[in-house]
Design a protein around this motif. Structure first.
Motif, PDB file in Angstrom:
ATOM      1  N   LYS A 133       1.098  -1.130  -0.004  1.00  0.00           N
ATOM      2  CA  LYS A 133       0.000   0.030   0.113  1.00  0.00           C
ATOM      3  C   LYS A 133       0.946   1.256   0.119  1.00  0.00           C
ATOM      4  CE  LYS A 133      -3.569   2.255   2.692  1.00  0.00           C
ATOM      5  NZ  LYS A 133      -4.735   2.143   3.623  1.00  0.00           N
ATOM      6  N   ASP A 134       2.005   1.031   0.787  1.00  0.00           N
ATOM      7  CA  ASP A 134       2.879   2.254   0.832  1.00  0.00           C
ATOM      8  C   ASP A 134       3.562   2.603  -0.626  1.00  0.00           C
ATOM      9  OD1 ASP A 134       2.436   2.841   3.429  1.00  0.00           O
ATOM     10  OD2 ASP A 134       4.359   1.683   4.194  1.00  0.00           O
ATOM     11  N   VAL A 135       3.764   1.496  -1.371  1.00  0.00           N
ATOM     12  CA  VAL A 135       4.466   1.784  -2.738  1.00  0.00           C
ATOM     13  C   VAL A 135       3.495   2.035  -3.563  1.00  0.00           C
ATOM     14  CG1 VAL A 135       5.435   0.357  -4.520  1.00  0.00           C
ATOM     15  CG2 VAL A 135       6.003  -0.214  -2.455  1.00  0.00           C
ATOM     16  N   GLU A 136       2.230   1.837  -3.436  1.00  0.00           N
ATOM     17  CA  GLU A 136       1.210   2.544  -4.385  1.00  0.00           C
ATOM     18  C   GLU A 136       0.738   3.782  -4.167  1.00  0.00           C
ATOM     19  OE1 GLU A 136      -1.786  -0.540  -4.348  1.00  0.00           O
ATOM     20  OE2 GLU A 136      -0.614  -2.262  -5.377  1.00  0.00           O
ATOM     21  N   ASN A 137       0.743   4.091  -2.942  1.00  0.00           N
ATOM     22  CA  ASN A 137       0.554   5.569  -2.521  1.00  0.00           C
ATOM     23  C   ASN A 137       1.286   6.775  -3.040  1.00  0.00           C
ATOM     24  OD1 ASN A 137      -0.627   7.587  -1.361  1.00  0.00           O
ATOM     25  ND2 ASN A 137      -0.036   7.244   0.608  1.00  0.00           N
ATOM     26  N   ASP A 138       0.877   7.309  -4.164  1.00  0.00           N
ATOM     27  CA  ASP A 138       1.505   8.264  -4.842  1.00  0.00           C
ATOM     28  C   ASP A 138       1.094   9.676  -4.342  1.00  0.00           C
ATOM     29  OD1 ASP A 138       3.055   6.791  -6.437  1.00  0.00           O
ATOM     30  OD2 ASP A 138       1.578   6.533  -7.926  1.00  0.00           O
ATOM     31  N   GLY A 139       0.488   9.996  -3.120  1.00  0.00           N
ATOM     32  CA  GLY A 139      -0.006  11.231  -2.821  1.00  0.00           C
ATOM     33  C   GLY A 139       1.405  11.979  -2.103  1.00  0.00           C
ATOM     34  N   PRO A 140       1.145  13.137  -1.730  1.00  0.00           N
ATOM     35  CA  PRO A 140       1.967  14.105  -1.223  1.00  0.00           C
ATOM     36  C   PRO A 140       2.321  13.749  -0.045  1.00  0.00           C
ATOM     37  CG  PRO A 140       0.063  15.245  -1.313  1.00  0.00           C
ATOM     38  CD  PRO A 140      -0.384  13.876  -1.947  1.00  0.00           C
ATOM     39  N   GLU A 141       2.880  12.536   0.480  1.00  0.00           N
ATOM     40  CA  GLU A 141       3.375  12.125   1.570  1.00  0.00           C
ATOM     41  C   GLU A 141       4.531  12.474   2.070  1.00  0.00           C
ATOM     42  OE1 GLU A 141       1.684  10.293   3.991  1.00  0.00           O
ATOM     43  OE2 GLU A 141      -0.180  10.466   2.775  1.00  0.00           O
ATOM     44  N   PRO A 142       5.040  13.033   3.376  1.00  0.00           N
ATOM     45  CA  PRO A 142       6.285  13.483   3.639  1.00  0.00           C
ATOM     46  C   PRO A 142       7.224  12.338   3.415  1.00  0.00           C
ATOM     47  CG  PRO A 142       4.917  13.090   5.435  1.00  0.00           C
ATOM     48  CD  PRO A 142       3.942  13.056   4.319  1.00  0.00           C
ATOM     49  N   SER A 143       8.379  12.732   3.041  1.00  0.00           N
ATOM     50  CA  SER A 143       9.636  11.477   2.645  1.00  0.00           C
ATOM     51  C   SER A 143       9.968  10.991   3.972  1.00  0.00           C
ATOM     52  CB  SER A 143      10.814  12.194   1.944  1.00  0.00           C
ATOM     53  OG  SER A 143      11.249  13.192   3.057  1.00  0.00           O
ATOM     54  N   ASP A 144      10.618   9.852   4.237  1.00  0.00           N
ATOM     55  CA  ASP A 144      11.222   9.031   5.096  1.00  0.00           C
ATOM     56  C   ASP A 144      11.860  10.088   6.038  1.00  0.00           C
ATOM     57  OD1 ASP A 144       9.766   6.974   4.304  1.00  0.00           O
ATOM     58  OD2 ASP A 144      11.394   5.658   3.542  1.00  0.00           O
ATOM     59  N   TRP A 145      12.811  10.621   5.305  1.00  0.00           N
ATOM     60  CA  TRP A 145      13.743  11.763   5.884  1.00  0.00           C
ATOM     61  C   TRP A 145      12.953  12.633   6.722  1.00  0.00           C
ATOM     62  CZ3 TRP A 145      17.908  12.678   8.484  1.00  0.00           C
ATOM     63  CH2 TRP A 145      18.173  14.003   8.610  1.00  0.00           C
ATOM     64  N   ASP A 146      12.007  13.365   5.982  1.00  0.00           N
ATOM     65  CA  ASP A 146      11.084  14.069   6.910  1.00  0.00           C
ATOM     66  C   ASP A 146      10.394  13.732   8.118  1.00  0.00           C
ATOM     67  OD1 ASP A 146      11.837  16.309   4.975  1.00  0.00           O
ATOM     68  OD2 ASP A 146      10.040  15.944   3.916  1.00  0.00           O
ATOM     69  N   ARG A 147       9.999  12.613   7.731  1.00  0.00           N
ATOM     70  CA  ARG A 147       9.364  11.893   9.228  1.00  0.00           C
ATOM     71  C   ARG A 147      10.517  11.696  10.060  1.00  0.00           C
ATOM     72  NH1 ARG A 147       5.889   9.365   5.350  1.00  0.00           N
ATOM     73  NH2 ARG A 147       7.381   7.736   4.748  1.00  0.00           N
ATOM     74  N   PHE A 148      11.394  10.976   9.860  1.00  0.00           N
ATOM     75  CA  PHE A 148      12.734  10.948  10.669  1.00  0.00           C
ATOM     76  C   PHE A 148      13.167  12.124  11.581  1.00  0.00           C
ATOM     77  CE2 PHE A 148      17.224  10.974  11.653  1.00  0.00           C
ATOM     78  CZ  PHE A 148      17.304   9.975  12.630  1.00  0.00           C
ATOM     79  N   ALA A 149      13.329  13.228  10.721  1.00  0.00           N
ATOM     80  CA  ALA A 149      13.647  14.373  11.295  1.00  0.00           C
ATOM     81  C   ALA A 149      12.789  15.095  12.186  1.00  0.00           C
ATOM     82  CB  ALA A 149      13.921  15.289  10.246  1.00  0.00           C
ATOM     83  N   ALA A 150      11.632  14.779  12.011  1.00  0.00           N
ATOM     84  CA  ALA A 150      10.566  15.413  13.037  1.00  0.00           C
ATOM     85  C   ALA A 150      10.148  14.676  14.137  1.00  0.00           C
ATOM     86  CB  ALA A 150       9.043  15.534  12.063  1.00  0.00           C
ATOM     87  N   GLU A 151      10.466  13.404  13.941  1.00  0.00           N
ATOM     88  CA  GLU A 151      10.524  12.592  15.266  1.00  0.00           C
ATOM     89  C   GLU A 151      11.712  12.692  16.076  1.00  0.00           C
ATOM     90  OE1 GLU A 151      10.112   8.359  13.703  1.00  0.00           O
ATOM     91  OE2 GLU A 151       7.824   8.882  12.978  1.00  0.00           O
ATOM     92  N   GLU A 152      12.726  12.903  15.749  1.00  0.00           N
ATOM     93  CA  GLU A 152      14.088  12.887  16.218  1.00  0.00           C
ATOM     94  C   GLU A 152      14.169  14.352  16.996  1.00  0.00           C
ATOM     95  OE1 GLU A 152      16.508  10.911  17.217  1.00  0.00           O
ATOM     96  OE2 GLU A 152      15.213   9.169  16.178  1.00  0.00           O
TER      97      GLU A 152
END
Length: 530
Positions: free
Chosen positions: A453-472
């Protein structure tokens, strides 16, 4: 048959044939010469096809060989070349497509009028912001404009010098990317190196409202600027050449992001390149590993990242120079902060195109552009050893290989290329399988349908880096807040023997120093490099 002299003058082909017949002969009898000429004319008449509309011209007739080759007639070739050059329109514009409708003189007139409103018609770097807007450029082009017009030498730019510079630029460079390169690059250079960005970014640090707190901490200016430069090259310099061209600028979002700085006061909202929160996360991660705080980390230091999640073999490949070309890294086995920025982004966002290339270079042991089964087995061996030490039974390599080939679906059997990994959109799972044990186990426990599902999702989702930086960042701020409350509480004088945290208040000039952290920005204040 009698040949009139006038016919020879008017018929260049006939004259050419006369010269051809005469070649290689010291003497030709007139009767024999006339027979040859008559035979040639009859052959030409017989071979001449009837011309029909829309039919292509026949190929040239093959002439009999002679002792000396027939040289082409110069004026005929010149006519053909001239015709081709006229018919083929220009299609390559390295400096941008010229705009015939643009009125440069009107623009220059507005610039002169803007200088009239400035005292002595001499603009400093702050007044240059007004000039940039008159030129139709974003605000933060002002520092490159100031330098290009000679302002760095005198401290100001006169109307005459700027108009002369801008007139020359408009005549030779026709789009924003070309103009930007011209303003920032060194003389006679058509590309940007890392140090070319320093004046631009120093101006951002000095004048952007979201970075006003850094005015009291000039020690951090170079760290922030280094981080932004590395992020720019990580994203924009797709050729890995270390030099950004106008073509790469055009294909990236850098100029659009730079223009956003003028509109957005909270620089953390601009997650591409400029976010201070992202810098804070990267620098704190580096500081945790840099145990002696000499601003370099060793191979042993890097292996401690994320509780030794990465395998030793992949770390050895990083320090071998596969993805970094610094002399310090190769000769002394030390990684600089700039190289760490590339490592951290690549480690935490393996879907990024640069990250995919980064890890492919590391795994491609022989540098042939293909990941062979031997190279995959080499990295998986260490994963198996680590799983066995944890009491986990590893999957046999043959079975794992079948899974990976089904995952990637390479174009050629038994050969995984960079193109295959980019096309499959599952490179992050592939890489974690071979050199990041913690993430590999997480993928194994995750629902495969959720992965798809993640692969097929082409929406404007934040990148893995953006998610990591926000959590950290949230984690670091929470740790700082807890520590500040602890120090203000009843245990202020309590002496702890545990090592200081990366953002702890400094220990005799060799620590990162932080003041009280506001809710939004846990801001670094100063650092002593020692």
């Amino acid at each position: 048959m009698m040949i009139k002299e006038t016919s020879l003058r008017r018929d260049p082909d006939l004259r050419g044939e006369l010269a051809f017949l005469a070649r290689g002969c010291d003497f030709v009898l007139p009767s024999r010469f006339k027979k040859r000429l008559k035979s040639f004319q009859q052959t030409q008449i017989q071979n001449k096809p009837e011309k029909k509309p829309g039919t292509p011209l026949p190929p040239p007739a093959n002439f009999p060989s002679s002792p000396r080759p027939l040289s082409p007639v110069p004026h005929v070739n010149n006519v053909v070349k001239a015709t081709l050059s006229v018919n083929i329109p220009r299609f390559y514009f390295p400096e941008g497509l010229p705009d015939a409708c643009s009125n440069h003189e009107q623009t220059l007139s507005r610039i002169e009028s803007a200088f009239v409103d400035i005292e002595d018609q001499k603009a400093d770097i702050y007044e240059m912001g007004k000039i940039a807007k008159v030129c139709g450029c974003p605000l933060y082009w002002k520092a490159p404009m100031f330098r290009a017009a000679g302002g760095e030498r005198t401290g100001f730019v006169s109307a005459q010098s700027f108009v002369a510079m801008w007139r020359k630029l408009l005549s030779n460079h026709h789009d924003d990317a070309s103009k930007f390169i011209c303003l920032l690059a060194k003389p006679s250079c058509s590309s940007l190196e890392q140090d070319d960005f320093i004046p631009l970014l120093q101006d951002v640090v000095d004048t952007h409202p979201g970075l006003t707190f850094l005015k009291d901490a000039p020690e951090f200016h170079s760290r922030y600027i280094t981080t932004v430069i590395q992020r720019i090259f990580y994203t924009v310099n797709r050729s890995w050449s270390g030099k950004i061209t106008s073509t790469e600028i055009r294909k990236s979002n850098f100029l659009q992001t730079l223009a956003l700085l003028e509109e957005e006061e909270d620089i953390n909202q601009i997650t591409d390149y400029f976010s201070y929160e992202h810098f804070y996360v990267i620098y704190c991660k580096f500081w945790e590993l840099d145990s002696d705080h000499d601003l370099y980390i060793s191979q042993a230091d890097l292996s401690r990242y994320n509780d030794q999640a990465s395998s030793n073999r992949i770390i050895e490949r990083i320090f071998s120079g596969a993805v970094t070309r610094g002399k310090t890294l190769q000769k002394e086995g030390r990684m600089s902060y700039a190289d760490f920025v590339w490592f951290l982004i690549s480690e935490e966002d393996k879907r990024n195109p640069t990250s995919i290339e980064y890890w492919f270079r590391c795994m491609d042991l022989d540098g042939d552009g293909v990941l062979s089964m031997y190279e995959l087995e080499y990295f998986y061996e260490e994963q198996c050893e680590r799983m066995e030490a944890m009491g986990i039974e590893p999957l046999p390599f043959h079975d794992l290989l079948c899974q990976m080939l089904d995952l990637v679906k390479p174009a050629s059997d038994g050969r995984i290329t960079l193109r295959d990994l980019k096309r499959c959109r599952m490179a992050h799972i592939f890489y974690d399988t071979f050199f990041n044990l913690e993430k590999y186990l997480d993928h194994e426990q995750r629902d495969p349908f959720a992965v798809q599902k993640d692969v097929e999702n082409d929406g404007p989702e934040p990148s893995d880096w953006d998610r990591f930086a926000a959590e950290e960042y949230e984690t670091l701020v929470a740790e700082e807040s807890a520590q500040a409350q602890f120090q203000e509480g009843s245990f202020e004088d309590y002496e702890t023997e545990e090592p200081a945290s990366p953002s702890e208040i400094g220990n005799k000039g060799n620590k990162i120093v932080t003041s009280s952290l506001p809710e939004k920005s846990g801001k670094l204040q100063s650092v002593d490099e020692g």
